[in-house]
Scaffold this motif. Structure first.
Motif, PDB file in Angstrom:
ATOM      1  N   GLY A   1       0.830  -1.200   0.000  1.00 11.12           N
ATOM      2  CA  GLY A   1       0.000   0.000   0.000  1.00 11.12           C
ATOM      3  C   GLY A   1       0.859   1.242   0.000  1.00 11.12           C
ATOM      4  N   LYS A   2       0.180   2.380   0.107  1.00 12.95           N
ATOM      5  CA  LYS A   2       0.884   3.664   0.084  1.00 12.95           C
ATOM      6  C   LYS A   2       0.411   4.521   1.254  1.00 12.95           C
ATOM      7  CE  LYS A   2       2.836   3.805  -4.280  1.00 12.95           C
ATOM      8  NZ  LYS A   2       2.358   2.532  -4.813  1.00 12.95           N
ATOM      9  N   ALA A   3       1.358   5.197   1.889  1.00 12.02           N
ATOM     10  CA  ALA A   3       1.009   6.122   2.966  1.00 12.02           C
ATOM     11  C   ALA A   3       1.694   7.450   2.712  1.00 12.02           C
ATOM     12  CB  ALA A   3       1.441   5.561   4.316  1.00 12.02           C
ATOM     13  N   VAL A   4       1.165   8.483   3.362  1.00 10.40           N
ATOM     14  CA  VAL A   4       1.685   9.836   3.193  1.00 10.40           C
ATOM     15  C   VAL A   4       2.109  10.374   4.559  1.00 10.40           C
ATOM     16  CG1 VAL A   4       1.023  12.211   2.633  1.00 10.40           C
ATOM     17  CG2 VAL A   4       0.264  10.321   1.168  1.00 10.40           C
ATOM     18  N   LEU A   5       3.294  10.970   4.630  1.00  9.76           N
ATOM     19  CA  LEU A   5       3.683  11.689   5.848  1.00  9.76           C
ATOM     20  C   LEU A   5       3.653  13.188   5.564  1.00  9.76           C
ATOM     21  CD1 LEU A   5       6.637   9.789   7.583  1.00  9.76           C
ATOM     22  CD2 LEU A   5       4.175   9.541   7.895  1.00  9.76           C
ATOM     23  N   PHE A   6       3.088  13.950   6.532  1.00 19.39           N
ATOM     24  CA  PHE A   6       3.058  15.403   6.417  1.00 19.39           C
ATOM     25  C   PHE A   6       4.416  15.991   6.788  1.00 19.39           C
ATOM     26  CE2 PHE A   6      -1.326  14.328   8.057  1.00 19.39           C
ATOM     27  CZ  PHE A   6      -1.881  14.245   6.801  1.00 19.39           C
ATOM     28  N   ALA A   7       4.597  17.251   6.466  1.00 16.32           N
ATOM     29  CA  ALA A   7       5.852  17.933   6.788  1.00 16.32           C
ATOM     30  C   ALA A   7       6.155  17.882   8.283  1.00 16.32           C
ATOM     31  CB  ALA A   7       5.777  19.385   6.315  1.00 16.32           C
ATOM     32  N   SER A   8       5.109  17.803   9.113  1.00 16.05           N
ATOM     33  CA  SER A   8       5.299  17.844  10.563  1.00 16.05           C
ATOM     34  C   SER A   8       5.579  16.482  11.177  1.00 16.05           C
ATOM     35  CB  SER A   8       4.029  18.405  11.210  1.00 16.05           C
ATOM     36  OG  SER A   8       2.923  17.567  10.900  1.00 16.05           O
ATOM     37  N   ALA A   9       5.424  15.404  10.407  1.00 19.38           N
ATOM     38  CA  ALA A   9       5.420  14.068  11.014  1.00 19.38           C
ATOM     39  C   ALA A   9       6.829  13.542  11.288  1.00 19.38           C
ATOM     40  CB  ALA A   9       4.679  13.099  10.104  1.00 19.38           C
ATOM     41  N   PRO A  10       7.099  13.115  12.528  1.00 18.78           N
ATOM     42  CA  PRO A  10       8.391  12.509  12.817  1.00 18.78           C
ATOM     43  C   PRO A  10       8.470  11.095  12.227  1.00 18.78           C
ATOM     44  CG  PRO A  10       7.215  13.130  14.841  1.00 18.78           C
ATOM     45  CD  PRO A  10       6.246  13.220  13.717  1.00 18.78           C
ATOM     46  N   TYR A  11       9.668  10.702  11.813  1.00 15.59           N
ATOM     47  CA  TYR A  11       9.902   9.347  11.284  1.00 15.59           C
ATOM     48  C   TYR A  11      11.376   9.056  11.540  1.00 15.59           C
ATOM     49  CZ  TYR A  11      12.205  12.069   7.852  1.00 15.59           C
ATOM     50  OH  TYR A  11      13.051  12.973   7.299  1.00 15.59           O
ATOM     51  N   ALA A  12      11.770   7.807  11.303  1.00 16.67           N
ATOM     52  CA  ALA A  12      13.182   7.454  11.468  1.00 16.67           C
ATOM     53  C   ALA A  12      13.610   6.565  10.318  1.00 16.67           C
ATOM     54  CB  ALA A  12      13.396   6.723  12.787  1.00 16.67           C
ATOM     55  N   VAL A  13      14.808   6.821   9.791  1.00 14.48           N
ATOM     56  CA  VAL A  13      15.397   5.911   8.814  1.00 14.48           C
ATOM     57  C   VAL A  13      15.896   4.692   9.586  1.00 14.48           C
ATOM     58  CG1 VAL A  13      17.241   5.611   7.122  1.00 14.48           C
ATOM     59  CG2 VAL A  13      16.074   7.814   7.325  1.00 14.48           C
ATOM     60  N   LEU A  14      15.498   3.496   9.157  1.00 14.23           N
ATOM     61  CA  LEU A  14      15.915   2.293   9.880  1.00 14.23           C
ATOM     62  C   LEU A  14      17.381   1.994   9.564  1.00 14.23           C
ATOM     63  CD1 LEU A  14      12.711   0.111   9.530  1.00 14.23           C
ATOM     64  CD2 LEU A  14      13.646   1.149  11.602  1.00 14.23           C
ATOM     65  N   PRO A  15      18.142   1.692  10.607  1.00 15.86           N
ATOM     66  CA  PRO A  15      19.573   1.455  10.414  1.00 15.86           C
ATOM     67  C   PRO A  15      19.819   0.080   9.784  1.00 15.86           C
ATOM     68  CG  PRO A  15      18.984   1.078  12.694  1.00 15.86           C
ATOM     69  CD  PRO A  15      17.734   1.540  12.019  1.00 15.86           C
ATOM     70  N   GLN A  16      20.966  -0.063   9.106  1.00 20.39           N
ATOM     71  CA  GLN A  16      21.276  -1.341   8.468  1.00 20.39           C
ATOM     72  C   GLN A  16      22.175  -2.214   9.334  1.00 20.39           C
ATOM     73  OE1 GLN A  16      22.476  -0.315   4.319  1.00 20.39           O
ATOM     74  NE2 GLN A  16      20.265  -0.257   4.112  1.00 20.39           N
TER      75      GLN A  16
END
Lengths: 345, 345
Positions: free
Chosen positions: B143-158
């Motif tokens: 599926g597809k999701a949208v994050l707003f400019a205000s939304a916190p997220y994290a790049v998952l480490p490898q």
């Protein structure tokens, strides 16, 4: 009994042993002070409204039965701690004895004081119950109460009506916290600015930031908005519903050219004002919540959900010097004093 | 659709108009980004446990019926916002498109990220639901999701298992707040030090105040106390029940020669730890509450009742840089990383 008691009154706890006086079932209310206690000749109990409502219903509105029930509770528990509602109230009386180690040795026998700590943790013995005001929950009594070394109280001033002083003392944490949080150049938003906590906080914000800063009053009641304008304690008075996050954000952004508030003081006594307060505040700013309708998780998750870095403070009802500051505000600002007199005397 | 959207996502709200995305009934989940949005190719939903429990019960444990219900909710609301529990969860996926005005332009297509904002406000369209893990509430999807400019997220480490990274990210606000609150010479008390939020906070406290200050870990579970001692991240590890105000006060007073804590971080996930945290802290000190079991009024009235001037902070789940700091803590401290791996991989 002339030893030093525990700072938080553990020495007065009878059942169960080892808990603090507030959660305890029963306190020792013997009217003899330990060296760091204060003894009060009690004149009046202001029973908390939830408790008084319950007592009235249980007694089917009969004042004699209410009196009897209050006597029973105080005799059984050593404090006026309603076992159904869990709530208390506060008391007014005169200083009967100041223990030699009590922190404030400027108190003198005969001074009239109000306890600023709940009756649910105040040792109390009643000799007599006189009148009961069914409307207000005020109970005229004769009896003795004890304040621990940790308990806040206020000496009642002689230059204003007792009811006016008590109304201000009831909310004195909010203006004191405002006074020490505001910097001279701050943009300050006071939410719920038209109530007594809001107005006292607004006065302190205006005093600290009225010259170089910007003070914005939010209030939903149009009549209260006109009152605030008449008092002249804000640069902007915005009449809107504080539970609407979008409108609050837009209004505050508009009046601050997008800069938002450095400090937001929330005194709104209805639920759902957490997110509006957060949105009204700039990144890195501070929100102080003084409303008992605030929900901890709503505030914590609200800020997280919008990714906003604000410091959110739980308004502490105790700030050193809070009682004196609130009374002094009324003396300094005659129009504010008038407002209190019109409502509370 | 290539305009700039609202910072908080108002442009995606369909019903009712004018509210924020979280309280909205229905969002526009069209998988085309506005210029300040991020589009995510979703791989997995981590449904919040309250929501998943409700879905399971409603579907009588039948995975096909759970899938159907999730499809229905997302189709109807444009987000995985359980209408019964009101809760969401978070998602994992890869970056599909970075809007030209999205705040972080270092993100690249194909990077794996976790949203740190609730599914209750994340526009989502599902194409397919694959597997459902009935134990954990993890749902494999396309599926597809949208994050707003205000939304916190994290790049998952490898460099670490995804489950370990997610466990740390789940609580990353607490260590970040600890890191910026602790001064080098502070006495810091971490309550509930043995859980993942507690340990990450303890590590930051130790890093900042381990040399010149004093770090005290409170934890009720004896085995967890031994773990903390093995990790070597505290000067004192005290094994006691954090809901007992008198014992907490006495223990902290004893280990600080009566000085108490400059800063108390409360990570205990059971109710009734407000007053113990307040009592453990010195006059003028700071308490940060990170437990969702904290009650606002209990904290506010608790401090007032004991006449204690402490600054009480509502732990904000968002602190700039919080995700990177939590992951970096695991890299810096191998024994802490081991602890997370044993539990979460």
């Amino acid at each position: 009994m002339r030893r030093q008691g525990h700072h938080y009154g553990l020495h007065r706890v009878l059942e169960p042993k080892g808990v603090l006086p507030q959660p305890a079932w029963k306190l020792d209310a013997t009217p003899e002070v330990w060296t760091n206690e204060l003894l009060i000749e009690v004149e009046r109990l202001n029973i908390d409204s939830a408790s008084f409502q319950q007592l009235k219903e249980e007694a089917e509105g009969d004042p004699e039965r209410i009196k009897r029930r209050i006597s029973e509770i105080v005799a059984a528990r050593g404090k006026m701690h309603n076992p159904v509602t869990g709530s208390g109230g506060m008391l007014i009386g005169t200083v009967a004895e100041v223990g030699s180690d009590f922190p404030d040795q400027t108190l003198k026998r005969g001074m009239k004081i109000a306890s600023l700590v709940s009756l649910t943790l105040t040792p109390l013995r009643l000799e007599e119950i006189d009148g009961i005001a069914l409307k207000t929950g005020q109970v005229g009594v004769a009896g003795k109460a004890v304040l621990f070394a940790s308990a806040p109280y206020a000496v009642l001033p002689q230059d204003m009506p007792e009811t006016v002083a008590l109304a201000a003392l009831d909310v004195c944490g909010a203006p004191a916290q405002t006074a020490r949080s505001v910097q001279a150049t701050d943009t300050v938003v006071i939410m719920g600015a038209g109530g007594k906590a809001g107005l006292l906080s607004l006065y302190q914000a205006w005093k600290k930031a009225g010259q170089q800063g910007c003070v914005i009053a939010l209030e939903s009641n149009p009549e209260a908005c006109r009152e605030i304008e008449r008092l002249g304690l804000a640069h902007h008075v915005i009449c809107l519903d504080a539970t609407d996050p979008v409108r609050v954000l837009e209004a505050v952004a508009e009046h601050t050219r997008g800069g938002l508030a450095d400090l937001t003081i929330n005194c709104v006594n209805v639920p759902h004002t957490e997110l509006p307060a957060i949105l009204a505040t700039r990144e890195g700013g501070v929100v102080v919540f003084f409303s008992m309708a605030v929900r901890f998780t709503t505030a914590a998750l609200g800020a997280e959900g919008v990714g906003k870095d604000v410091r959110m403070l739980i308004g502490n009802g105790y700030v050193p010097g809070h009682a004196a500051l609130a009374l002094e505000s009324l003396r300094e600002c005659p129009s504010l004093y008038d407002w209190f007199c019109r409502r509370f005397s």
